[in-house]
Design an enzyme around this catalytic site. Structure first.
Site, PDB file in Angstrom:
ATOM      1  N   ARG A 168      10.735 -10.836  -0.880  1.00 27.99           N
ATOM      2  CA  ARG A 168       9.777 -11.261   0.140  1.00 27.99           C
ATOM      3  C   ARG A 168       8.979 -12.474  -0.327  1.00 27.99           C
ATOM      4  O   ARG A 168       8.433 -13.214   0.482  1.00 27.99           O
ATOM      5  CB  ARG A 168       8.756 -10.145   0.411  1.00 27.99           C
ATOM      6  CG  ARG A 168       9.307  -8.885   0.970  1.00 27.99           C
ATOM      7  CD  ARG A 168       8.274  -7.765   0.842  1.00 27.99           C
ATOM      8  NE  ARG A 168       7.019  -8.023   1.515  1.00 27.99           N
ATOM      9  CZ  ARG A 168       6.808  -7.850   2.807  1.00 27.99           C
ATOM     10  NH1 ARG A 168       7.774  -7.403   3.572  1.00 27.99           N
ATOM     11  NH2 ARG A 168       5.633  -8.096   3.353  1.00 27.99           N
ATOM     12  N   ARG A 276      -5.637  -5.766  -4.687  1.00 32.32           N
ATOM     13  CA  ARG A 276      -6.143  -7.025  -4.130  1.00 32.32           C
ATOM     14  C   ARG A 276      -7.465  -6.805  -3.412  1.00 32.32           C
ATOM     15  O   ARG A 276      -7.817  -5.672  -3.065  1.00 32.32           O
ATOM     16  CB  ARG A 276      -5.114  -7.663  -3.192  1.00 32.32           C
ATOM     17  CG  ARG A 276      -4.696  -6.813  -2.023  1.00 32.32           C
ATOM     18  CD  ARG A 276      -3.543  -7.473  -1.249  1.00 32.32           C
ATOM     19  NE  ARG A 276      -3.105  -6.610  -0.159  1.00 32.32           N
ATOM     20  CZ  ARG A 276      -2.012  -6.811   0.580  1.00 32.32           C
ATOM     21  NH1 ARG A 276      -1.246  -7.844   0.356  1.00 32.32           N
ATOM     22  NH2 ARG A 276      -1.700  -5.980   1.548  1.00 32.32           N
ATOM     23  N   GLU A 298      -8.271  -2.808  -2.273  1.00 36.60           N
ATOM     24  CA  GLU A 298      -7.127  -1.938  -1.959  1.00 36.60           C
ATOM     25  C   GLU A 298      -6.662  -1.193  -3.197  1.00 36.60           C
ATOM     26  O   GLU A 298      -6.303  -1.814  -4.194  1.00 36.60           O
ATOM     27  CB  GLU A 298      -5.947  -2.757  -1.426  1.00 36.60           C
ATOM     28  CG  GLU A 298      -6.243  -3.408  -0.101  1.00 36.60           C
ATOM     29  CD  GLU A 298      -5.023  -4.064   0.531  1.00 36.60           C
ATOM     30  OE1 GLU A 298      -3.880  -3.695   0.195  1.00 36.60           O
ATOM     31  OE2 GLU A 298      -5.236  -4.961   1.355  1.00 36.60           O
ATOM     32  N   ASP A 348       7.942  -6.484   8.444  1.00 33.77           N
ATOM     33  CA  ASP A 348       6.748  -7.237   8.821  1.00 33.77           C
ATOM     34  C   ASP A 348       6.533  -7.054  10.323  1.00 33.77           C
ATOM     35  O   ASP A 348       7.428  -6.612  11.038  1.00 33.77           O
ATOM     36  CB  ASP A 348       6.944  -8.720   8.514  1.00 33.77           C
ATOM     37  CG  ASP A 348       6.858  -9.007   7.027  1.00 33.77           C
ATOM     38  OD1 ASP A 348       6.202  -8.233   6.313  1.00 33.77           O
ATOM     39  OD2 ASP A 348       7.452 -10.016   6.597  1.00 33.77           O
TER      40      ASP A 348
HETATM   41  N1  UDP Z   1       3.871  -8.912  -5.812  1.00 36.04           N
HETATM   42  C1  UDP Z   1       3.520  -9.112  -7.129  1.00 36.04           C
HETATM   43  N2  UDP Z   1       2.385  -9.820  -7.423  1.00 36.04           N
HETATM   44  C2  UDP Z   1       1.580 -10.317  -6.454  1.00 36.04           C
HETATM   45  C3  UDP Z   1       1.940 -10.118  -5.105  1.00 36.04           C
HETATM   46  C4  UDP Z   1       3.086  -9.408  -4.810  1.00 36.04           C
HETATM   47  O1  UDP Z   1       4.211  -8.656  -8.034  1.00 36.04           O
HETATM   48  O2  UDP Z   1       0.552 -10.932  -6.791  1.00 36.04           O
HETATM   49  C5  UDP Z   1       5.095  -8.135  -5.520  1.00 36.04           C
HETATM   50  C6  UDP Z   1       4.783  -6.637  -5.402  1.00 36.04           C
HETATM   51  O3  UDP Z   1       5.886  -5.915  -5.891  1.00 36.04           O
HETATM   52  C7  UDP Z   1       4.638  -6.479  -3.914  1.00 36.04           C
HETATM   53  C8  UDP Z   1       5.717  -7.422  -3.377  1.00 36.04           C
HETATM   54  O4  UDP Z   1       5.656  -8.522  -4.279  1.00 36.04           O
HETATM   55  O5  UDP Z   1       4.848  -5.153  -3.484  1.00 36.04           O
HETATM   56  C9  UDP Z   1       5.522  -7.871  -1.950  1.00 36.04           C
HETATM   57  O6  UDP Z   1       4.256  -8.457  -1.829  1.00 36.04           O
HETATM   58  P1  UDP Z   1       3.553  -8.750  -0.419  1.00 36.04           P
HETATM   59  O7  UDP Z   1       2.325  -9.527  -0.690  1.00 36.04           O
HETATM   60  O8  UDP Z   1       4.572  -9.312   0.513  1.00 36.04           O
HETATM   61  O9  UDP Z   1       3.194  -7.266   0.028  1.00 36.04           O
HETATM   62  P2  UDP Z   1       2.370  -6.705   1.295  1.00 36.04           P
HETATM   63  O10 UDP Z   1       1.479  -7.801   1.807  1.00 36.04           O
HETATM   64  O11 UDP Z   1       3.408  -6.226   2.276  1.00 36.04           O
HETATM   65  O12 UDP Z   1       1.601  -5.581   0.687  1.00 36.04           O
END
Ligand code: UDP
Length: 365
Positions: A168, A276, A298, A348
Site C-alpha cells: 500500500r 500515530r 491510536e 480503502d
Molecule cells: N507502515 C509502516 N510505517 C508507517 C506507516 C505504515 O510500517 O509509518 C506499514 C504498516 O505495516 C501499516 C501499513 O504500512 O499497517 C499500511 O499503512 P497505512 O498507513 O496505509 O495504514 P492505514 O492508514 O490503513 O492504517
C-alpha cells in the site's frame, strides 16, 4: 415488507441502499451504532470535524467514483503528506527523496538509488513483509520506518505478515510526498456525517439495533438481506473465528492553535505505545478554529468479541477460513455480503464504493 434489509450503514450498505432506492426498491438500513457511516463517521466538536474511528481520506484514480461521492457532498481536495517520528527525529513519509536526504544527505534520485542499492539485501523470492522490505530498502530503512510500526499495528512479527500490507505504501525517488499516487483525494466539506445523511436521504434507517438480537424478525421483514458486518459472525463462527485488529483512541483537546503541524504523524518506535497521532483540524485547513485543536492517539489492539473490528488480517490462515464462509455465502440466493468486514478485505473507501456499485449493478439491473 421491504425489498432489501441492509445491515450496516457504512459505505457499502449506504450506497447499495441509495442505488436500490433510486431503482424504486424499498430499503431499510439498520445499524447497531447510534449513527450512520460505519467507521468513516465524523462529527463536529468545537468547529472541528472529528474522524471518530481514525483518519479517513477518500482517494481514487477513478473519475466516476470521485464524481459519484461528490454528488452527496463537496469534497475539498486534501492530499495527505505523512510524517514519521523515530528516536525523536522527524522524517518525511512515505519514503521519498526528502526522506533519503534526511537519512543520508543525498540530493538526487541517482544518489538515493545508489545508496539503496548498497543497502538492500538480496532476497530473490521474498515470502513475507519483512523479507520484502529488506529486499527493497535494506535493514536501516526497515528499522526506522517499518519494523516497530508494523509490529505495533498488527501485533505480529513482520515476518508473519503478508507482503500485500506494505505494498500500500509507495517508495519514491522524487520529492513527491503524497501518501497516495491517486489523482483525486479529499474529505467531505461538511463531514462524513453529512455525506452519509445525504446518501441515505429518503431511506428508512433504524439506529441502535443489533441484527443478531432479533435475527428472525429482521429476516422476516425483507425479501433480501445485504449484510456488511463480520461474515464469520453471520455464520455463527461455524468454520472458526476470523482475526481482526481493533483500535483504541485517546482523544485530547488542547487550547492551542496547532499541536503537531500535520494531520497525521506516525510514531515508529516500538516502545511508544501508540502508532500515530491524528490532528483532525488539518484535513480542512481553510476552516479557522483558532485557539483550540483536537488530537487522537491510536493504540492498536487485537480484536475480541464485543469490540469493534477495523482491519482484517489477510494472512493465509485467515484467508483459508474466509474462503469457507465465502463459499457458503454463495449458496443463499437471498443473502448478499459486502464491505471490509463482509468481504474480509483490507479495502480503502473507494474500493468499498466500487464494490457496492458493482453489486448494485449486478443485483438491480
Ligand atoms: N507502515 C509502516 N510505517 C508507517 C506507516 C505504515 O510500517 O509509518 C506499514 C504498516 O505495516 C501499516 C501499513 O504500512 O499497517 C499500511 O499503512 P497505512 O498507513 O496505509 O495504514 P492505514 O492508514 O490503513 O492504517
Amino acid at each position: 415488507m421491504y425489498d432489501y434489509l441492509i445491515v450496516g450503514s457504512g459505505f457499502f450498505g449506504s450506497i447499495f441502499a441509495r442505488e436500490a432506492t433510486d431503482r424504486r426498491k424499498k430499503c431499510l438500513v439498520i445499524d447497531k451504532r447510534d449513527h450512520v457511516g460505519g467507521n468513516a463517521y465524523s462529527y463536529k466538536d468545537s468547529g472541528i470535524d472529528i474522524h471518530k474511528y481514525g483518519p479517513h481520506i477518500f482517494h481514487t484514480n477513478n473519475k466516476f467514483l470521485w464524481d459519484y461521492v461528490n454528488r452527496f457532498d463537496n469534497f475539498i481536495p486534501y492530499f495527505n503528506q505523512g510524517k514519521v517520528i523515530y528516536n525523536n527525529k522527524l522524517y518525511s513519509f512515505p519514503i521519498n527523496l526528502s526522506t533519503f536526504n534526511q537519512l543520508w544527505g543525498v540530493t538526487t534520485p541517482q544518489e538515493a538509488k545508489q545508496t539503496i542499492e548498497q543497502k538492500r539485501i538480496n532476497i530473490s523470492n521474498p515470502q513475507n513483509l519483512e523479507e520484502y522490505v529488506l529486499s527493497v530498502v535494506g535493514q536501516e530503512v526497515y528499522e526506522i520506518f517499518i519494523r516497530g510500526y508494523t509490529k505495533k499495528q498488527w501485533g505480529r512479527e513482520p515476518r508473519d505478515l503478508p507482503i500485500s500490507i506494505i505494498k500500500r505504501i509507495p517508495i519514491r525517488y522524487n520529492f513527491r510526498d503524497f501518501s497516495t499516487n491517486d489523482i483525486y483525494s479529499g474529505v467531505p466539506e461538511n463531514g462524513y456525517n453529512a455525506l452519509f445523511n445525504n446518501i441515505l436521504s429518503n431511506i428508512d434507517v433504524e439506529l441502535n439495533v443489533d441484527y443478531f438480537n432479533n435475527k428472525n424478525y429482521w429476516n422476516s421483514i425483507a425479501k433480501k438481506i445485504v449484510y456488511t458486518g463480520c461474515i464469520d459472525q453471520f455464520f455463527d463462527y461455524e468454520y472458526g473465528v476470523l482475526e481482526y485488529r481493533s483500535i483504541k483512541f485517546e482523544q485530547e483537546k488542547h487550547y492551542i492553535d496547532d499541536y503537531q503541524g500535520n494531520a497525521i504523524v506516525n510514531y515508529s518506535n516500538e516502545e511508544i505505545p501508540y502508532t500515530r497521532i491524528c490532528e483532525h483540524k488539518h484535513f480542512l485547513p481553510h476552516r479557522q478554529t483558532n485557539g483550540i485543536t483536537i488530537i487522537s492517539k491510536e493504540f492498536s489492539q487485537e480484536w475480541k468479541k464485543g469490540i469493534e473490528p477495523y482491519y482484517p488480517i489477510n494472512d493465509d490462515k485467515n484467508n483459508i477460513i474466509f474462503k469457507k464462509y465465502q463459499e457458503k455465502s454463495t449458496k443463499y440466493k437471498n443473502l448478499l455480503f459486502g464491505g471490509r468486514l463482509g468481504e474480509y478485505k483490507y479495502y480503502d473507501m473507494h474500493q468499498v464504493v466500487a464494490s457496492s456499485l458493482h453489486l448494485s449493478k449486478k443485483e438491480l439491473t
